[in-house]
Design a protein around this motif. Structure first.
Motif, PDB file in Angstrom:
ATOM      1  N   HIS A   7      37.708  34.980  45.578  1.00 37.15           N
ATOM      2  CA  HIS A   7      36.586  35.776  45.130  1.00 37.15           C
ATOM      3  C   HIS A   7      35.271  35.332  45.787  1.00 37.15           C
ATOM      4  N   HIS A 108      41.116  32.384  38.643  1.00 35.55           N
ATOM      5  CA  HIS A 108      41.557  33.775  38.763  1.00 35.55           C
ATOM      6  C   HIS A 108      43.080  33.769  38.898  1.00 35.55           C
ATOM      7  N   GLN A 137      39.558  41.123  46.466  1.00 38.57           N
ATOM      8  CA  GLN A 137      39.043  40.439  45.285  1.00 38.57           C
ATOM      9  C   GLN A 137      37.594  40.818  44.986  1.00 38.57           C
ATOM     10  N   ALA A 139      36.318  43.575  45.248  1.00 38.77           N
ATOM     11  CA  ALA A 139      36.270  44.893  44.610  1.00 38.77           C
ATOM     12  C   ALA A 139      36.114  44.782  43.101  1.00 38.77           C
ATOM     13  N   SER A 140      36.543  43.657  42.534  1.00 41.35           N
ATOM     14  CA  SER A 140      36.374  43.450  41.092  1.00 41.35           C
ATOM     15  C   SER A 140      34.982  42.959  40.744  1.00 41.35           C
ATOM     16  N   VAL A 141      34.200  42.623  41.757  1.00 37.94           N
ATOM     17  CA  VAL A 141      32.865  42.062  41.557  1.00 37.94           C
ATOM     18  C   VAL A 141      31.781  43.076  41.915  1.00 37.94           C
ATOM     19  N   ARG A 193      45.792  44.043  40.664  1.00 36.54           N
ATOM     20  CA  ARG A 193      44.889  44.887  39.889  1.00 36.54           C
ATOM     21  C   ARG A 193      43.444  44.521  40.209  1.00 36.54           C
ATOM     22  N   GLY A 194      42.526  45.007  39.377  1.00 36.50           N
ATOM     23  CA  GLY A 194      41.123  44.613  39.525  1.00 36.50           C
ATOM     24  C   GLY A 194      40.438  45.214  40.736  1.00 36.50           C
ATOM     25  N   GLY A 195      40.402  46.545  40.815  1.00 36.33           N
ATOM     26  CA  GLY A 195      39.676  47.201  41.898  1.00 36.33           C
ATOM     27  C   GLY A 195      40.496  47.527  43.115  1.00 36.33           C
ATOM     28  N   THR A 196      41.826  47.493  43.003  1.00 35.59           N
ATOM     29  CA  THR A 196      42.671  47.747  44.174  1.00 35.59           C
ATOM     30  C   THR A 196      42.426  49.125  44.767  1.00 35.59           C
ATOM     31  N   LYS A 198      39.816  51.022  44.436  1.00 37.13           N
ATOM     32  CA  LYS A 198      38.460  51.052  44.988  1.00 37.13           C
ATOM     33  C   LYS A 198      38.455  50.439  46.386  1.00 37.13           C
TER      34      LYS A 198
END
Length: 355
Positions: A7, A108, A137, A139-141, A193-196, A198
């Protein structure tokens, strides 16, 4: 034990790495810097599974102490996790009940199988999420526009300090750490997961070879689809090299010129005239370059920083240029403007590092 940076910490590392491995500007413009043996995911040892990962703050300290200060010194040089407020972002395999945060450390958890070359081995005891995994990673931020700006920086060659000239007069820039092709290919294989989704959408919209923050801003505002807030002016390349005829080379006083934004399969160019070009010699060089392109039959539009910052003036330059290149680009309506302004704000937030 091994530490697996992820991240924001991985992003910080690759920004530092691109500066530490600076390349000549001419090499960047040639595009040879994007060959796989130049990019870290192929030029350095890689892994896709965890091997003896440090999963607690105590284990991280043990890993740092076990390698003779080399890992700790590298983190300090890269500015990762330094200071009392610094935070180390670390990847660990998923385990039920595992703590996700301790003081100055964010864990994470990864529960999916990772594609090949997901981690890059830097030195003994330290792995870093590859630039491609780092993009996923982030993308989740980040918001979507900010993520696109992040991708353009990872695939670009931003300027270094003006006094960085290890070879005398040769200009150096930061080295790209990945390419649009690699980012898109990795995103298609990634199952986390977490913004994939996007990240997959954003990776398809990127362009290689942005040479500055302003070029990234220009490219994203002009080329991103309207659903992102861009103008949707498709089919353009950044810093494309044009070989001149002898007559045009006489005008430019060089055999090749680099176009800031050039539409593919069309003799249409948009040149950014920013503050960095303010001195008399640079203005003369820019004028010669534009005159040489016009002598070659190119339509050349010049965009100033003031025009870039003004949405109405910006589209008044980009839309006609895009139409001359045969694209069906429309002006933004009042309904489109909020999305366009939001995109501008997201790009600005990324470059201000406010995340």
């Amino acid at each position: 034990m091994n530490i697996y940076l992820s991240h924001i910490s991985a992003w910080q590392f690759w920004i530092w790495w691109s500066k530490a491995n600076a390349i000549p500007l001419g090499f960047f413009h040639s595009g040879d810097c994007f060959t796989r043996d130049r990019l870290p995911s192929f030029s350095l040892p890689t892994a896709s599974v965890f091997k003896n990962p440090a999963c607690t703050k105590r284990e991280i300290k043990q890993a740092l102490d076990a390698h003779g200060q080399k890992v700790r010194a590298l983190l300090v040089r890269a500015g990762i996790g330094v200071g009392s407020e610094g935070c180390l972002h670390v990847c660990v395999p998923y385990a039920p009940g595992r703590r996700c945060a301790e003081k100055n450390v964010q864990f994470h958890q990864v529960s999916c199988a990772l594609p090949r070359r997901s981690f890059v081995s830097i030195i003994d005891g330290l792995y870093v999420a590859s630039p491609e995994l780092t993009f996923m990673q982030m993308a989740s931020v980040l918001e979507e526009g900010s993520l696109c700006a992040c991708g353009m920086e990872l695939t670009g060659g931003y300027p270094l300090d003006a006094d960085y000239q290890p070879d005398g007069e040769v200009v150096y820039v930061r080295a790209p750490v990945t390419s649009q092709t690699l980012l898109a290919a990795y995103a298609d294989r990634y199952q986390g997961r977490g913004g994939t989704n996007k990240a997959r959408r954003a990776a398809r919209q990127l362009r290689d070879k942005s040479a500055s923050v302003k070029e990234t801003e220009l490219a994203l505002l002009a080329l991103l689809p309207r659903r992102y807030g861009g103008l949707g002016a498709k089919g353009a390349l950044l810093n494309d090299v044009v070989t001149l005829s002898p007559e045009a080379a006489t005008i430019a006083r060089q055999k090749k010129v680099v176009c800031d934004l050039k539409f593919k399969n069309a003799n249409v160019v948009v040149e950014y005239d920013g503050a960095s070009h303010s001195d008399a010699e640079a203005r003369t060089t820019d004028s010669r370059r534009r005159d040489a392109l016009r002598a070659e039959g190119y339509e050349v539009a010049t965009l100033t920083n003031a025009q870039l910052q003004n949405p109405e003036e910006f589209q008044a330059i980009i839309v006609p240029a895009s139409r001359k290149a045969g694209k069906r680009t429309r002006y933004l309506s009042e309904r489109d403007m909020p999305r366009h302004r939001a995109l501008r704000a997201q790009i600005a937030r990324y470059h201000a590092r406010t995340f």
